[in-house]
Write a protein that holds these residues in place. Sequence first.
Motif, PDB file in Angstrom:
ATOM      1  N   ALA A 149      -5.207   9.844  -5.469  1.00 51.09           N
ATOM      2  CA  ALA A 149      -4.252   8.547  -5.766  1.00 51.09           C
ATOM      3  C   ALA A 149      -4.893   7.265  -5.862  1.00 51.09           C
ATOM      4  O   ALA A 149      -4.519   6.593  -6.540  1.00 51.09           O
ATOM      5  N   ASP A 150      -5.899   6.992  -4.809  1.00 47.73           N
ATOM      6  CA  ASP A 150      -6.573   5.797  -5.170  1.00 47.73           C
ATOM      7  C   ASP A 150      -7.174   5.495  -6.482  1.00 47.73           C
ATOM      8  O   ASP A 150      -7.156   4.615  -6.997  1.00 47.73           O
ATOM      9  N   GLN A 201      -4.505   2.834 -13.181  1.00 45.19           N
ATOM     10  CA  GLN A 201      -3.456   2.359 -13.607  1.00 45.19           C
ATOM     11  C   GLN A 201      -3.696   0.749 -13.943  1.00 45.19           C
ATOM     12  O   GLN A 201      -3.266   0.035 -14.877  1.00 45.19           O
ATOM     13  N   ALA A 202      -4.311  -0.190 -12.867  1.00 42.85           N
ATOM     14  CA  ALA A 202      -4.560  -1.256 -12.678  1.00 42.85           C
ATOM     15  C   ALA A 202      -5.420  -1.520 -14.011  1.00 42.85           C
ATOM     16  O   ALA A 202      -5.196  -2.774 -14.848  1.00 42.85           O
ATOM     17  N   MET A 255      -6.117   6.747  -9.355  1.00 41.61           N
ATOM     18  CA  MET A 255      -5.235   6.776 -10.154  1.00 41.61           C
ATOM     19  C   MET A 255      -4.592   5.348 -10.220  1.00 41.61           C
ATOM     20  O   MET A 255      -4.266   4.754 -11.236  1.00 41.61           O
ATOM     21  N   ARG A 256      -4.552   4.615  -8.930  1.00 42.66           N
ATOM     22  CA  ARG A 256      -3.935   3.492  -8.923  1.00 42.66           C
ATOM     23  C   ARG A 256      -5.099   2.491  -9.565  1.00 42.66           C
ATOM     24  O   ARG A 256      -4.794   1.559 -10.247  1.00 42.66           O
ATOM     25  N   GLN A 257      -6.181   2.688  -9.468  1.00 44.10           N
ATOM     26  CA  GLN A 257      -7.254   1.886  -9.929  1.00 44.10           C
ATOM     27  C   GLN A 257      -7.312   1.998 -11.414  1.00 44.10           C
ATOM     28  O   GLN A 257      -7.548   0.968 -12.198  1.00 44.10           O
ATOM     29  N   GLN A 295      -3.531  -1.521 -17.001  1.00 46.79           N
ATOM     30  CA  GLN A 295      -2.535  -2.750 -17.141  1.00 46.79           C
ATOM     31  C   GLN A 295      -3.332  -4.107 -17.700  1.00 46.79           C
ATOM     32  O   GLN A 295      -2.828  -4.789 -18.435  1.00 46.79           O
TER      33      GLN A 295
END
Length: 153
Positions: free
Chosen positions: A114-115, A121-122, A117-119, A125
């Motif tokens: 999940a980390d 996504q950031a 994936m968040r990275q 963006q």
Amino acid sequence: MGDRLRIGELSRLTGASPRSLRYYEQQGLLHAERDSNDYRSYPPGAAVTVTRIREMLATGLSTEAIRDLLPCAQGGPALLPCSLSWDRIEGQMHRLDEEIAELTRRRAALARYADVMRQRQAGTQRAEAHSAGGSTLSSASSAPGNAWSGGVP
């Protein structure tokens, strides 16, 4: 029939479904007689037995273990201490400890996933924000938020 219970009455008293009661019988945990109409008839202590069965099932014990332990399940919740009950309970706690360790390992692996994936996504963006300002998307693979070298695997 006296003070014997039919399956519906036992179900209402214990909260166990008639299907569960029949399953307990099949597993040798609960014993019923048949009356003249071929209805199941349970002894007065059956409600206590079903309560003990359900308590032990809630701990994760197998029906085989419960069948062995039922003679130790007299006089209220928990078990009378005997070598069999200690061995079974200690064994079940050991298995649960192993399962907890495995679940903890899986959760940690999922959190790492999940980390990433968040990275990503950031990073995406940020790349989109740059792209809207005239930059190209090719800078996304080198963005600081991208955890995998070489971009998306």
